[in-house]
Motif scaffolding. Structure first.
Motif, PDB file in Angstrom:
ATOM      1  N   VAL A 268       0.832  -1.202   0.000  1.00  0.00           N
ATOM      2  CA  VAL A 268       0.000   0.000   0.000  1.00  0.00           C
ATOM      3  C   VAL A 268       0.867   1.252   0.000  1.00  0.00           C
ATOM      4  CG1 VAL A 268      -1.769   1.311   1.234  1.00  0.00           C
ATOM      5  CG2 VAL A 268      -1.910  -1.184   1.142  1.00  0.00           C
ATOM      6  N   GLY A 269       1.891   1.281   0.843  1.00  0.00           N
ATOM      7  CA  GLY A 269       2.731   2.471   0.861  1.00  0.00           C
ATOM      8  C   GLY A 269       3.878   2.354   1.844  1.00  0.00           C
TER       9      GLY A 269
ATOM     10  N   ARG B 131       2.264  10.878   9.387  1.00  0.00           N
ATOM     11  CA  ARG B 131       2.188  11.190   7.950  1.00  0.00           C
ATOM     12  C   ARG B 131       1.790   9.968   7.114  1.00  0.00           C
ATOM     13  NH1 ARG B 131       7.498  11.972   9.497  1.00  0.00           N
ATOM     14  NH2 ARG B 131       8.838  10.209   9.020  1.00  0.00           N
ATOM     15  N   MET B 132       1.720   8.789   7.750  1.00  0.00           N
ATOM     16  CA  MET B 132       1.314   7.575   7.037  1.00  0.00           C
ATOM     17  C   MET B 132      -0.174   7.255   7.208  1.00  0.00           C
ATOM     18  SD  MET B 132       4.609   5.116   7.658  1.00  0.00           S
ATOM     19  CE  MET B 132       3.935   3.797   6.656  1.00  0.00           C
TER      20      MET B 132
ATOM     21  N   ALA C  16      -5.317   1.198   3.103  1.00  0.00           N
ATOM     22  CA  ALA C  16      -5.296  -0.230   3.410  1.00  0.00           C
ATOM     23  C   ALA C  16      -6.626  -0.664   4.023  1.00  0.00           C
ATOM     24  CB  ALA C  16      -4.132  -0.553   4.342  1.00  0.00           C
ATOM     25  N   CYS C  17      -7.193   0.162   4.900  1.00  0.00           N
ATOM     26  CA  CYS C  17      -8.499  -0.143   5.491  1.00  0.00           C
ATOM     27  C   CYS C  17      -9.573  -0.222   4.409  1.00  0.00           C
ATOM     28  CB  CYS C  17      -8.880   0.903   6.537  1.00  0.00           C
ATOM     29  SG  CYS C  17      -7.899   0.846   8.038  1.00  0.00           S
ATOM     30  N   ASP C  18      -9.524   0.678   3.448  1.00  0.00           N
ATOM     31  CA  ASP C  18     -10.487   0.646   2.335  1.00  0.00           C
ATOM     32  C   ASP C  18     -10.368  -0.649   1.540  1.00  0.00           C
ATOM     33  OD1 ASP C  18     -11.413   3.156   3.053  1.00  0.00           O
ATOM     34  OD2 ASP C  18     -10.269   4.220   1.492  1.00  0.00           O
ATOM     35  N   VAL C  19      -9.139  -1.100   1.291  1.00  0.00           N
ATOM     36  CA  VAL C  19      -8.924  -2.347   0.558  1.00  0.00           C
ATOM     37  C   VAL C  19      -9.546  -3.515   1.314  1.00  0.00           C
ATOM     38  CG1 VAL C  19      -7.164  -4.010  -0.179  1.00  0.00           C
ATOM     39  CG2 VAL C  19      -6.836  -1.567  -0.640  1.00  0.00           C
TER      40      VAL C  19
END
Length: 86
Positions: free
Chosen positions: A6-7, A68-69, A76-79
């Motif tokens: 995700v990032g 900042r993350m 990630a929660c949306d996924v």
């Protein structure tokens, strides 16, 4: 474990890398972060939550991630939430 990247914290040095993934098999967030240090870890371990024992179970860990993350964690929660929708 099929991880979906995700990032990564763009503001950390090259060899330090708080990261967010989604485990697509279990629908769980997987976070890599900094160790909290003994003082903060002890504070977390001493925290009392009704119905739960004090301490940090051996199979769990306390980590720190920079604020900042937050947008990456939301993504990630949306996924994970979309995966739960039939």
């Amino acid at each position: 474990m099929p991880l979906l990247f995700v990032g990564i914290d763009p503001a950390t040095e090259k060899d330090k890398s708080p990261t967010v993934w989604v485990d697509q098999e279990t629908n769980e967030l997987v976070l890599q972060g900094w160790k909290p240090g003994a003082e903060l870890e002890a504070e977390c371990a001493a925290f009392e939550v009704p119905g739960h024992a004090k301490g940090i179970p051996a199979e769990e860990a306390v980590i720190r991630v920079p604020a900042r993350m937050v947008h990456m964690i939301r993504k990630a929660c949306d996924v994970v939430e979309r995966a739960d929708v039939p």
